[in-house]
Design a protein around this motif. Structure first.
Motif, PDB file in Angstrom:
ATOM      1  N   GLN A   1     -10.417  19.195  -9.766  1.00 20.62           N
ATOM      2  CA  GLN A   1      -9.104  19.046  -9.013  1.00 20.62           C
ATOM      3  C   GLN A   1      -7.985  19.799  -9.234  1.00 20.62           C
ATOM      4  O   GLN A   1      -6.967  19.879  -8.648  1.00 20.62           O
ATOM      5  N   GLY A   2      -8.027  20.256 -10.554  1.00 23.96           N
ATOM      6  CA  GLY A   2      -6.811  20.854 -11.248  1.00 23.96           C
ATOM      7  C   GLY A   2      -7.363  21.679 -12.522  1.00 23.96           C
ATOM      8  O   GLY A   2      -8.449  21.810 -12.566  1.00 23.96           O
ATOM      9  N   PRO A   3      -6.320  21.934 -13.260  1.00 23.40           N
ATOM     10  CA  PRO A   3      -6.374  22.845 -14.451  1.00 23.40           C
ATOM     11  C   PRO A   3      -6.849  21.715 -15.455  1.00 23.40           C
ATOM     12  O   PRO A   3      -6.846  20.700 -15.480  1.00 23.40           O
ATOM     13  N   ARG A   4      -7.784  22.534 -16.446  1.00 23.16           N
ATOM     14  CA  ARG A   4      -8.224  21.711 -17.571  1.00 23.16           C
ATOM     15  C   ARG A   4      -7.337  21.495 -18.817  1.00 23.16           C
ATOM     16  O   ARG A   4      -6.190  22.266 -18.700  1.00 23.16           O
ATOM     17  N   LEU A   5      -7.361  20.346 -19.292  1.00 21.63           N
ATOM     18  CA  LEU A   5      -6.417  20.024 -20.463  1.00 21.63           C
ATOM     19  C   LEU A   5      -7.095  20.883 -21.628  1.00 21.63           C
ATOM     20  O   LEU A   5      -8.005  20.630 -21.906  1.00 21.63           O
ATOM     21  N   LEU A   6      -6.134  21.539 -22.111  1.00 27.35           N
ATOM     22  CA  LEU A   6      -6.557  22.384 -23.466  1.00 27.35           C
ATOM     23  C   LEU A   6      -6.300  21.787 -24.786  1.00 27.35           C
ATOM     24  O   LEU A   6      -6.671  21.780 -25.820  1.00 27.35           O
ATOM     25  N   GLY A   7      -5.138  20.861 -24.732  1.00 31.03           N
ATOM     26  CA  GLY A   7      -4.653  20.429 -25.919  1.00 31.03           C
ATOM     27  C   GLY A   7      -3.267  19.613 -25.556  1.00 31.03           C
ATOM     28  O   GLY A   7      -2.651  19.752 -24.570  1.00 31.03           O
ATOM     29  N   ARG A   8      -3.041  18.696 -26.510  1.00 32.99           N
ATOM     30  CA  ARG A   8      -1.520  17.909 -26.403  1.00 32.99           C
ATOM     31  C   ARG A   8      -1.057  17.912 -27.663  1.00 32.99           C
ATOM     32  O   ARG A   8      -1.407  17.951 -28.728  1.00 32.99           O
ATOM     33  N   PHE A   9       0.280  17.953 -27.595  1.00 36.72           N
ATOM     34  CA  PHE A   9       1.111  17.544 -28.931  1.00 36.72           C
ATOM     35  C   PHE A   9       2.367  16.660 -28.656  1.00 36.72           C
ATOM     36  O   PHE A   9       2.245  16.145 -27.395  1.00 36.72           O
ATOM     37  N   SER A  10       2.943  16.389 -29.498  1.00 36.13           N
ATOM     38  CA  SER A  10       3.782  14.985 -29.273  1.00 36.13           C
ATOM     39  C   SER A  10       4.732  15.016 -28.070  1.00 36.13           C
ATOM     40  O   SER A  10       4.849  13.982 -27.421  1.00 36.13           O
TER      41      SER A  10
ATOM     42  N   ARG B   1      -6.008  15.262   2.480  1.00 46.92           N
ATOM     43  CA  ARG B   1      -7.104  14.071   2.904  1.00 46.92           C
ATOM     44  C   ARG B   1      -8.048  14.074   1.723  1.00 46.92           C
ATOM     45  O   ARG B   1      -8.566  12.836   1.260  1.00 46.92           O
ATOM     46  N   GLU B   2      -8.473  15.006   0.998  1.00 49.71           N
ATOM     47  CA  GLU B   2      -9.508  15.107  -0.126  1.00 49.71           C
ATOM     48  C   GLU B   2      -8.998  14.244  -1.701  1.00 49.71           C
ATOM     49  O   GLU B   2      -9.467  13.179  -1.789  1.00 49.71           O
ATOM     50  N   PHE B   3      -7.572  14.505  -1.556  1.00 50.68           N
ATOM     51  CA  PHE B   3      -6.647  13.893  -2.635  1.00 50.68           C
ATOM     52  C   PHE B   3      -6.760  12.556  -2.299  1.00 50.68           C
ATOM     53  O   PHE B   3      -7.121  11.534  -3.355  1.00 50.68           O
TER      54      PHE B   3
ATOM     55  N   HIS C   1      -2.154   2.098   5.237  1.00 49.10           N
ATOM     56  CA  HIS C   1      -3.466   2.613   4.820  1.00 49.10           C
ATOM     57  C   HIS C   1      -3.331   3.338   3.582  1.00 49.10           C
ATOM     58  O   HIS C   1      -2.629   4.097   3.534  1.00 49.10           O
ATOM     59  N   MET C   2      -4.157   2.583   2.865  1.00 54.38           N
ATOM     60  CA  MET C   2      -3.939   3.242   1.261  1.00 54.38           C
ATOM     61  C   MET C   2      -4.838   4.479   0.802  1.00 54.38           C
ATOM     62  O   MET C   2      -5.849   4.557   1.310  1.00 54.38           O
ATOM     63  N   GLY C   3      -4.356   5.150  -0.022  1.00 55.87           N
ATOM     64  CA  GLY C   3      -5.120   6.419  -0.768  1.00 55.87           C
ATOM     65  C   GLY C   3      -4.531   6.609  -1.948  1.00 55.87           C
ATOM     66  O   GLY C   3      -3.287   6.285  -2.417  1.00 55.87           O
ATOM     67  N   PHE C   4      -5.129   7.454  -2.806  1.00 59.35           N
ATOM     68  CA  PHE C   4      -4.536   8.077  -3.972  1.00 59.35           C
ATOM     69  C   PHE C   4      -3.402   9.237  -3.677  1.00 59.35           C
ATOM     70  O   PHE C   4      -4.115  10.121  -3.127  1.00 59.35           O
ATOM     71  N   CYS C   5      -2.319   9.076  -3.700  1.00 55.09           N
ATOM     72  CA  CYS C   5      -1.408   9.702  -3.487  1.00 55.09           C
ATOM     73  C   CYS C   5      -0.614  10.688  -4.472  1.00 55.09           C
ATOM     74  O   CYS C   5      -0.357  10.286  -5.524  1.00 55.09           O
ATOM     75  N   HIS C   6      -0.214  11.673  -4.156  1.00 58.80           N
ATOM     76  CA  HIS C   6       0.363  12.822  -5.074  1.00 58.80           C
ATOM     77  C   HIS C   6       1.850  12.209  -5.246  1.00 58.80           C
ATOM     78  O   HIS C   6       2.378  12.418  -6.365  1.00 58.80           O
TER      79      HIS C   6
END
Length: 352
Positions: free
Chosen positions: A95-104, A136-138, A195-200
């Motif tokens: 559904q979106g970009p890949r996570l390539l790394g995390r810093f503080s 709707r997909e989201f 009516h519930m859904g996972f919302c942005h």
């Protein structure tokens, strides 16, 4: 919020930790000529985080990634750990970009080779229909964790924070002392329409990308995402059509650009039809009415956000000017939008 590039030699704007991570990533790519030769391009339109495109020279197409540096003090708005979990879930489900790394204080993301939408794109009927289908997909995503509406809790939490931070003049300008009762009123009046859904919860044009070849829509930036009434998410998207965050006055909203009845009905019809079910006119009209009422919650949501941001965020944006406009819209439209519930137009409303 991500948008257009602007030139700037800004290597020094990246934390040392981020630079090390970027060089380490680039050293693993055979086509990068020099992992130290990273070009840093700030992206305009960000109001919560600082966002940078990073490029390296190659023998062919330049390598690109995205770096997101978290804004100071914005943890008051959302739980960063929850946001990271949402990001990783979205990535795993395409559904979106890949996570390539995390810093503080930030992360590195895959660069999506698609264009970020502009303000006028939201009014394009073909693009708008694609957004409706993607929304709707989201909303249908089965996210792990509680599936209760976060909206009302978040409004109360933000109100408390806003009252603690606002000057007396700022509070008086938006009638902040009356907002607690307004949140209670809205929650009571809109009960049964959730009516519930996972919302942005922040579906403005800068958080929507489109592949120019396939026309596929990708929704990005999940800081504010949570389970909520779907009518709130749609209402919030409609309200965002009044904004142009790349104008010379990015905080100014033009509600003359709010979609008319025909545009809203078309969007909702596409949204409801995307599941493949045949929707009745009554279902379309009901959601249309619910969305208009939840527009009030959107105004309170981003009005409170603006007050808090004025005191915690150093990004160059007139947050308080933005907040005043959202509250002005709330107080001026509240009597009409709640009148069908039998609410007295003068109940708790000040002159706007």
């Amino acid at each position: 919020m991500i948008a257009s590039e602007y030139p700037m030699d800004s290597k020094d704007h990246l934390p040392l930790e981020a630079k090390r991570m970027l060089r380490s990533l680039a050293s693993e790519w055979d086509d990068v000529l020099d992992s130290n030769a990273l070009q840093v391009i700030p992206l305009k339109g960000a109001m919560t985080n600082q966002v940078f495109q990073i490029k390296w020279p190659t023998n062919g197409v330049a390598r690109k990634v995205l770096v997101r540096i978290y804004g100071e003090g914005v943890e008051v708005f959302f739980d960063r750990d929850n946001e990271i979990r949402t990001f990783e879930f979205m990535s795993k489900h395409g559904q979106g970009p890949r996570l390539l790394g995390r810093f503080s204080n930030g992360r590195v993301e895959e660069f999506i080779h698609a264009r970020t939408l502009s303000a006028p794109d939201l009014r394009d009927s073909e693009i708008s229909a694609r957004i409706a289908a993607k929304m709707r997909e989201f909303h249908s995503l089965d996210m792990p964790g509680p599936k209760n509406a976060v909206l009302w809790y978040r409004l109360r939490k933000w109100l408390k924070t806003a009252k603690d931070m606002a000057t007396s003049g700022e509070a008086e300008a938006v009638n902040l002392d009356a907002v607690e009762d307004e949140i209670l009123l809205l929650q009571r009046k809109l009960a049964g329409e959730e009516h519930m859904g996972f919302c942005h919860n922040d579906l403005q044009y800068g958080n929507i990308m489109m592949d120019e070849d396939t026309k596929a829509i990708t929704i990005i930036d999940y800081e504010y995402s949570s389970y909520n009434p779907i009518a709130f998410d749609i209402a919030n998207h409609f309200c965002e059509m009044a904004a142009d965050y790349h104008s010379e006055t990015p905080h100014i909203l033009d509600y003359g650009k709010y979609p008319d009845l025909q545009e809203r009905r078309r969007f909702i019809h596409v949204y409801l039809s995307h599941s493949g079910d045949v929707q009745s006119d009554a279902e379309v009209e009901q959601l249309l009415q619910d969305v208009e009422k939840y527009k009030l919650a959107s105004h309170l949501f981003w009005g409170l956000w603006g007050i808090i941001s004025e005191h915690v965020n150093e990004i160059d944006f007139d947050y308080m000017g933005y907040a005043r406009q959202r509250f002005e819209q709330y107080w001026s439209t509240r009597p009409v939008l709640l009148s069908s519930h039998g609410t007295s137009p003068s109940d708790g409303v000040r002159d706007s």
